[in-house]
Design a protein around this motif. Structure first.
Motif, PDB file in Angstrom:
ATOM      1  N   VAL A  71      38.808  21.164  89.072  1.00  0.00           N
ATOM      2  CA  VAL A  71      37.700  22.699  89.091  1.00  0.00           C
ATOM      3  C   VAL A  71      38.696  22.848  87.815  1.00  0.00           C
ATOM      4  O   VAL A  71      40.226  23.504  87.984  1.00  0.00           O
ATOM      5  CB  VAL A  71      37.509  23.465  89.691  1.00  0.00           C
ATOM      6  N   THR A 166      31.515  20.455  97.399  1.00  0.00           N
ATOM      7  CA  THR A 166      30.466  21.245  96.559  1.00  0.00           C
ATOM      8  C   THR A 166      29.184  21.102  96.612  1.00  0.00           C
ATOM      9  O   THR A 166      28.288  19.613  95.789  1.00  0.00           O
ATOM     10  CB  THR A 166      30.771  21.183  95.007  1.00  0.00           C
ATOM     11  N   LEU A 171      29.600  25.202  93.711  1.00  0.00           N
ATOM     12  CA  LEU A 171      30.935  25.915  93.865  1.00  0.00           C
ATOM     13  C   LEU A 171      30.619  27.179  94.457  1.00  0.00           C
ATOM     14  O   LEU A 171      29.396  27.832  93.975  1.00  0.00           O
ATOM     15  CB  LEU A 171      31.457  26.307  92.139  1.00  0.00           C
ATOM     16  N   ARG A 189      36.658  19.157  93.499  1.00  0.00           N
ATOM     17  CA  ARG A 189      34.961  18.922  93.794  1.00  0.00           C
ATOM     18  C   ARG A 189      35.174  17.867  94.975  1.00  0.00           C
ATOM     19  O   ARG A 189      34.181  17.067  94.747  1.00  0.00           O
ATOM     20  CB  ARG A 189      34.305  19.674  93.222  1.00  0.00           C
TER      21      ARG A 189
END
Length: 435
Positions: A71, A166, A171, A189
């Motif tokens: 991320v 996720t 998210l 993630r």
């Protein structure tokens, strides 16, 4: 609510009933363990390729490349800016209180010098890199991010790496916002046993860490068990627990809601009330029966209370404390007029909430002490997560020439008693052949 157990400590068979209530099969499920073994071996041998495969299978989204698992830090900052002001202020206040509390836990290096110049001490250093697992399946827990990450940062951890599933590729803004507030360095993630494996072994994309902390489901717990030794872990947490000791001064509505606060976590969570007051138990039972249907998670809470909950009448508060020590609960509320009188009697509990206004819920979010607590009776020998979990201690030993002769003789004598001649000679050479 009719199925919740109602026990009395002076009734025949109470000991057996209490043992049955507390019995919980904590052994690792063989099917889960075998599945986790396969996942960990795949991550160990195939790295990012396995992470992409498991993410598509379990989280129902397909990253185009391994780099898509990370991320961008800008997204965490954007999430912090995007969430409602009230939620941001709550997260920031909680983080500030958690940080202030944990700063008191930080240990410093120390040394002591003896009269002959010998120096002994302890050097305290933070972990180089820690991994934080944050659940993201049934629910999201930004409070868990704060509790783990703030403690790590106060300890001085060099790099904090967060992993979180996720589902569907979505998210969670609150988890990202909490990570931004706490100062998490990198976010990936990825979830499940594969995330634990990535943190333990390292891949081309996810760096290996020195210790893994944070809660998770049965697969995460099994994975943490398996990688322990290669990396450190905080604990293998069991179901949430609350034990309330209450006297006649307790408010039955407050007590009922506190019991619900843990029961709503999971069908196998445990909520128990101990009180010498039969009338209080009656009133709490009445409130619970009335309020349970109004809870959004009433099915979960009801299953938990029916399977593992209990309202127990004890002879007196002294006996309540004795039973509490046997249970060694994760959360213990002393909902009594004089909690300070009971505190010295409590030996085993993860967190102790003093008096009527100290709800476990405040402890979960913003009181300041860590909400990562020992469960399943492990409070008998372990403690809440803290700064000390992210620091290491190295012994420092400097021996003067005088001490080398004096202590060397002692060491040589003990070494020969153990049959270790090289040890003895190693100690003796320092004074038989001094430099």
């Amino acid at each position: 609510m009719a199925s919740i157990r109602r026990l009395a400590s002076d009734a025949p068979g109470f000991e057996a009933e209490l043992a049955s209530l507390l019995a919980f099969e904590s052994a690792q499920d063989e099917g889960v363990d075998q599945a986790v073994q396969v996942i960990l071996e795949a991550v160990h041998t195939r790295g990012d390729e396995a992470l992409l495969e498991f993410t598509a299978r379990f989280d129902r989204w397909q990253p185009k490349a391994a780099r898509d698992l990370e991320v961008d830090p800008k997204l965490a900052r954007a999430a912090l800016d995007r969430i409602p002001a009230a939620e941001r202020e709550a997260l920031e206040l909680a983080a500030q209180r958690i940080r202030t509390y944990h700063e008191r836990q930080r240990q410093d290096s120390w040394r002591m010098e003896e009269s002959d110049g010998t120096v002994l001490g302890q050097q305290v250093t933070p972990l180089d890199r820690a991994g934080l697992y944050v659940p993201g399946g049934k629910a999201a827990y930004p409070s868990s991010v704060l509790m783990n990450a703030v403690a790590a940062k106060v300890a001085g951890v060099g790099e904090l790496v967060m992993v979180t599933p996720t589902p569907g590729g979505e998210l969670n803004d609150y988890v990202l916002a909490a990570a931004a507030i706490a100062g998490v360095d990198r976010i990936f993630r990825v979830g499940g046993a594969q995330a634990v494996g990535a943190l333990a072994f390292g891949t081309a994309t996810v760096p290996a860490v020195d210790k893994i902390v944070g809660p998770g489901n049965a697969y995460v717990a099994a994975a943490k068990r398996r990688v322990f030794g290669r990396v450190g872990i905080d604990m293998v947490a069991g179901p949430s627990e609350i034990l309330v000791i209450a006297d006649a001064s307790a408010d039955p509505e407050w007590v009922a809601m506190d019991l619900f606060s843990q029961a709503e976590h999971d069908e196998i969570a445990q909520a128990i009330l101990l009180s010498p007051e039969a009338s209080l138990l009656d009133r709490v039972a009445h409130v619970m029966e009335r309020e349970l249907p109004t809870l959004p998670r009433h099915a979960i809470a009801g299953a938990s209370l029916a399977a593992r909950g209990a309202l127990i009448q004890v002879r007196d508060l002294e006996e309540a404390c004795e039973i509490a020590n046997r249970i060694a609960p994760e959360h213990l509320e002393l909902a009594v007029a004089d909690p300070d009188a009971l505190l010295p009697k409590i030996r085993h509990a993860g967190a102790i909430f003093m008096g009527h206004h100290a709800s476990e819920a405040i402890g979960d979010y913003c009181a300041g002490p860590n909400h990562v607590l020992p469960t399943s009776r492990t409070a008998r020998f372990s403690s809440p997560l803290g700064v000390y979990d992210f620091q290491k201690r190295s012994s420092v030993i400097r021996i003067s020439p005088e001490a080398a002769a004096r202590l060397g003789k002692t060491a040589a004598t003990l070494a020969r008693a153990e049959g270790l001649e090289a040890h003895a000679r190693s100690a003796e050479r320092r004074f038989l052949k001094p430099r």
